[in-house]
Design a protein around this motif. Sequence first.
Motif, short mmCIF file in Angstrom:
data_model
loop_
_atom_site.label_atom_id
_atom_site.label_comp_id
_atom_site.label_asym_id
_atom_site.label_seq_id
_atom_site.Cartn_x
_atom_site.Cartn_y
_atom_site.Cartn_z
N ARG A 135 -13.02 -0.19 7.34
CA ARG A 135 -11.84 0.50 7.87
C ARG A 135 -11.96 2.01 7.74
O ARG A 135 -11.60 2.76 8.66
CB ARG A 135 -10.59 0.01 7.12
CG ARG A 135 -9.32 0.80 7.37
CD ARG A 135 -8.92 0.82 8.83
NE ARG A 135 -7.71 1.61 9.01
CZ ARG A 135 -7.69 2.93 9.14
NH1 ARG A 135 -8.83 3.61 9.13
NH2 ARG A 135 -6.56 3.57 9.29
N ILE A 183 -7.75 7.57 6.04
CA ILE A 183 -7.61 7.21 4.64
C ILE A 183 -8.63 7.99 3.84
O ILE A 183 -9.83 7.92 4.10
CB ILE A 183 -7.82 5.69 4.46
CG1 ILE A 183 -6.75 4.93 5.23
CG2 ILE A 183 -7.77 5.32 2.98
CD1 ILE A 183 -6.94 3.42 5.21
N LEU A 211 -4.85 -2.15 5.07
CA LEU A 211 -5.45 -0.91 5.59
C LEU A 211 -5.35 -0.85 7.11
O LEU A 211 -5.23 0.25 7.67
CB LEU A 211 -6.90 -0.83 5.14
CG LEU A 211 -7.15 -0.74 3.63
CD1 LEU A 211 -8.65 -0.65 3.35
CD2 LEU A 211 -6.42 0.45 3.01
N VAL A 233 -12.92 -1.79 2.67
CA VAL A 233 -12.59 -0.37 2.77
C VAL A 233 -13.64 0.35 3.62
O VAL A 233 -13.30 1.22 4.44
CB VAL A 233 -12.50 0.26 1.36
CG1 VAL A 233 -12.26 1.76 1.46
CG2 VAL A 233 -11.39 -0.41 0.56
N ALA A 289 0.87 -1.18 0.00
CA ALA A 289 0.00 0.00 0.00
C ALA A 289 0.90 1.21 0.00
O ALA A 289 1.72 1.39 0.91
CB ALA A 289 -0.91 -0.01 1.23
N VAL A 324 -8.75 5.16 -1.83
CA VAL A 324 -8.12 3.86 -2.08
C VAL A 324 -8.22 3.57 -3.57
O VAL A 324 -9.31 3.58 -4.14
CB VAL A 324 -8.79 2.74 -1.27
CG1 VAL A 324 -8.17 1.39 -1.62
CG2 VAL A 324 -8.67 3.01 0.22
#
Length: 322
Positions: free
Chosen positions: A219, A198, A191, A216, A163, A201
């Motif tokens: 998180r 964040i 993640l 996603v 990542a 993504v």
Amino acid sequence: MPYKMNESCRHKIPKVRYRVENWSAYDAALRRRGDLTLWVTPEAIAAWTPPATGRRGRPERYSDLAIEAGILLRLAFGRPWRQTEGLLGSLMRLLGLELPVPDHTTFSRRSADLEVVSELTKTDGPVTVVIDSTGLKVFGTGEWHLEKHGGQARRSWRKLHLAVNPDTGEILASELTSNEEGDASLVRPLLDQIARPIGTVLADGAYDGEPVYRAVAERAPDAEVIIPPRATAVVSDTAESAPTRRDRHIQTIKEHGRLGWQRAVQYGRRSLVEVAMLRYKVLIGRSLRARTLPAQKAEAKAACAVINRMTSLGMPTSRKVA
């Protein structure tokens, strides 16, 4: 007779050229990557030898910090364990420190279950995360040996999942797995390693699917997900009343085409994760030195920490030449 296309009839795409605008600063950063100016903090000296635990048996002479220091030096300078032992010993003598240096067998044995303490994520504020994976060779006969002497290829691979922050080139998280692990299953573990918020993504079409969007959302619920849907993708049943992120991507592609969608969402940033993978293979190598999976995991994690330290010295700022 097979059809052969005339070279003059092919659509030729000119190679994109870039110009580095901060060459003097980047040139100095490249020189600093080979700088041997070293120092050891008092905290590191105090933690080099672990304190006595009071338990039965022979106590450990070296802390995990000492083992990790050897791994970082080994990967940064591309040396085997014996030469790393000699390098670390000479550095201790040059610095005038009376700290014990682990031997090469201790390095090899302790690295198998080492938890690398160097943090990868240092970015402040919301970050853009680009996720992808690449293969690293473990062992096996090379192409030249097979062509020269024949035999059956016995090559093994590991998958390195990264990542990356496309704005800085920093590796935010990493996971090393066997080649049987699917890419989508590693999205959540990657993640979870990122402590910062964040914002976005990005990933390629191999990550298109509900499990990735769900990982996603669990998180980072407010994060934007930019993944190209498959060519056969259709919108969900709730697209009219409550369209999902994937539904909006599909609708945009139908209205403006795939290239128009890529420009609208700035999908070109995803290619920067491939630059990070190339950087790994150039600076560290295309093969893993360790032989067991736990030791290979520690090696890959330490290698990412080495790369982050190198890139923190300076990165090129380039622009496309018209």
